[in-house]
Write a protein that holds these residues in place. Structure first.
Motif, PDB file in Angstrom:
ATOM      1  N   GLU A  37      -6.716   2.867   3.457  1.00 19.60           N
ATOM      2  CA  GLU A  37      -6.613   1.608   3.727  1.00 19.60           C
ATOM      3  C   GLU A  37      -5.267   1.133   4.663  1.00 19.60           C
ATOM      4  O   GLU A  37      -5.562   0.541   5.663  1.00 19.60           O
ATOM      5  CB  GLU A  37      -6.244   0.982   2.489  1.00 19.60           C
ATOM      6  CG  GLU A  37      -6.441  -0.717   2.811  1.00 19.60           C
ATOM      7  CD  GLU A  37      -6.456  -1.440   1.170  1.00 19.60           C
ATOM      8  OE1 GLU A  37      -6.310  -2.659   1.143  1.00 19.60           O
ATOM      9  OE2 GLU A  37      -6.570  -0.479   0.338  1.00 19.60           O
TER      10      GLU A  37
ATOM     11  N   THR B 112      -3.743   5.306  -1.013  1.00 25.59           N
ATOM     12  CA  THR B 112      -4.022   4.196  -0.096  1.00 25.59           C
ATOM     13  C   THR B 112      -4.003   4.473   1.331  1.00 25.59           C
ATOM     14  O   THR B 112      -4.163   3.554   2.246  1.00 25.59           O
ATOM     15  CB  THR B 112      -3.085   3.022  -0.395  1.00 25.59           C
ATOM     16  OG1 THR B 112      -1.565   3.488   0.148  1.00 25.59           O
ATOM     17  CG2 THR B 112      -2.909   2.862  -1.937  1.00 25.59           C
TER      18      THR B 112
ATOM     19  N   LEU C  83       0.891  -1.109  -0.048  1.00 27.04           N
ATOM     20  CA  LEU C  83       0.048   0.096   0.054  1.00 27.04           C
ATOM     21  C   LEU C  83       0.909   1.300   0.009  1.00 27.04           C
ATOM     22  O   LEU C  83       0.562   2.210  -0.701  1.00 27.04           O
ATOM     23  CB  LEU C  83      -1.017   0.120   1.314  1.00 27.04           C
ATOM     24  CG  LEU C  83      -2.120  -1.015   1.048  1.00 27.04           C
ATOM     25  CD1 LEU C  83      -2.831  -1.154   2.450  1.00 27.04           C
ATOM     26  CD2 LEU C  83      -2.992  -0.900  -0.003  1.00 27.04           C
TER      27      LEU C  83
END
Length: 127
Positions: free
Chosen positions: A90, A87, A80
């Motif tokens: 996340e 990202t 990520l």
């Protein structure tokens, strides 16, 4: 004319990184192979050349290991990071989930410590 930061940056061999981090050379190679480490530069002869940024990353990975995070989750986090700023959500979710798990373990260990202290106190005659 000044040199670019990459030309003046300190470089470390794998043995120097192993000595600084306490990780074995085998572990460092494995981290790179499974994608836990970002791309590590190589010298003209093919030797790995780590940077201070790599050392910082390894320090962070060490903290993730200490939390009990799975290798798969650590690799996912590294992926990520490499994918870029989109990202962040996340990554944050993964870290928040890990934090929750760590907090649960801390509570469990605190309870276990209290029981041990009680028993030790009994055997010492203070309870």
């Amino acid at each position: 004319m000044s040199q670019s930061p990459s030309l003046t940056q300190t470089r470390y061999t794998i043995s120097e990184v192993a000595a600084r981090t306490g990780l074995s050379q085998h572990t460092l190679r494995w981290y790179e192979r499974i994608g836990l480490m970002p791309h590590v530069d190589r010298s003209h002869s093919g030797q790995r050349r780590f940077t201070d940024r790599d050392l910082d990353w390894l320090g962070f990975v060490g903290k993730l290991r200490a939390t009990g995070m799975s290798v798969a989750d650590m690799v996912r986090y590294a992926e990520l990071v490499r994918e870029g700023p989109h990202t962040v959500g996340e990554r944050r979710a993964l870290l928040e989930r890990t934090r929750c798990e760590v907090q649960t373990r801390i509570t469990e260990l605190t309870d276990a410590l209290a029981v041990l202290d009680y028993k030790i106190g009994m055997y010492a005659g203070t309870r």
